[in-house]
Design an enzyme around this catalytic site. Structure first.
Site, PDB file in Angstrom:
ATOM      1  N   GLY A  48       9.364   2.968   9.930  1.00 23.68           N
ATOM      2  CA  GLY A  48      10.499   3.007   9.028  1.00 23.68           C
ATOM      3  C   GLY A  48      10.135   3.182   7.563  1.00 23.68           C
ATOM      4  N   HIS A  49       8.852   3.322   7.236  1.00 26.08           N
ATOM      5  CA  HIS A  49       8.427   3.373   5.833  1.00 26.08           C
ATOM      6  C   HIS A  49       7.417   4.480   5.631  1.00 26.08           C
ATOM      7  CE1 HIS A  49       6.841   1.763   1.958  1.00 26.08           C
ATOM      8  NE2 HIS A  49       8.031   1.226   1.881  1.00 26.08           N
ATOM      9  N   PHE A  50       7.738   5.655   5.524  1.00 29.23           N
ATOM     10  CA  PHE A  50       9.037   6.300   5.623  1.00 29.23           C
ATOM     11  C   PHE A  50       8.924   7.366   6.693  1.00 29.23           C
ATOM     12  CE2 PHE A  50       8.598   4.884   1.213  1.00 29.23           C
ATOM     13  CZ  PHE A  50       9.751   4.143   1.065  1.00 29.23           C
TER      14      PHE A  50
END
Length: 151
Positions: A48-50
Site C-alpha cells: 500500500g505504500h505506494f
C-alpha cells in the site's frame, strides 16, 4: 562484534513482519552499532505504500534504527535485556528526523547508531541510515526501558 539473524532474534523480541535488522556488521556494546536491513519487494508495507511506486515508510526506517540501538545498548546486560519478556524497550521520542531520499526495494539500508546516553530507564541516540554511502534518513531517538509486570 558481528551478529547473524539467529543471534539478533535471540536478543530482540521482534518477529516478522516487524524485525527490521538482518545483520550486525560492527558493534561496540553500550557505544555504537552498524547494522543492515535488506529491503525487498516482499515487505508487507509495499502493498500500500505506494502501489506501482514502492517506497519504504520513514517510520519503518526509524523503527529499524531503534531496533539496532537496542541490540548494542543491552549487550551483556542480562538485567535489561529486551529479549527478556519482563523488560520492554519502547521508542518514545524522535527529534530532528529528516528523510533525504526514498528507500526502495533492492536497497541495502545501513543503520548507524551512536549512544548519547544510556541509563536504566532512558536511552538517547544519534542515528542515521544510508544507502550506497548516501544519507537517506537521520534523527535523534529516545527509548524508554520498562519492567513489565507478569500477569
Amino acid at each position: 562484534m558481528e551478529l547473524d539473524i539467529k543471534q539478533i532474534m535471540a536478543r530482540l523480541p521482534h518477529r516478522y513482519p516487524m524485525l527490521l535488522v538482518d545483520r550486525v556488521l560492527e558493534m561496540t556494546p553500550g557505544k555504537s552499532i552498524v547494522a543492515i536491513k535488506n529491503v525487498t519487494l516482499n515487505e508487507p508495507f509495499f502493498n500500500g505504500h505506494f502501489p506501482g511506486n514502492p517506497v519504504m515508510p520513514g517510520v519503518y526506517i526509524i523503527e529499524a534504527l531503534a531496533q539496532a540501538a537496542a541490540l548494542f545498548s543491552f549487550e551483556g546486560n542480562t538485567e535489561l535485556n529486551p529479549a527478556d519478556k519482563r523488560v520492554a524497550y519502547y521508542l518514545v521520542g524522535v527529534d530532528g528526523a529528516r528523510f533525504r531520499k526514498p528507500v526502495v526495494p533492492g536497497d541495502q539500508l545501513r543503520l548507524e547508531v551512536d549512544a548519547d546516553r544510556i541509563s536504566r530507564v532512558m536511552c538517547k541516540y544519534t542515528a542515521k541510515a544510508t544507502v550506497d554511502g548516501e544519507v537517506v534518513a537521520e534523527a535523534k531517538i529516545m527509548c524508554a526501558i520498562r519492567v513489565v509486570e507478569e500477569s
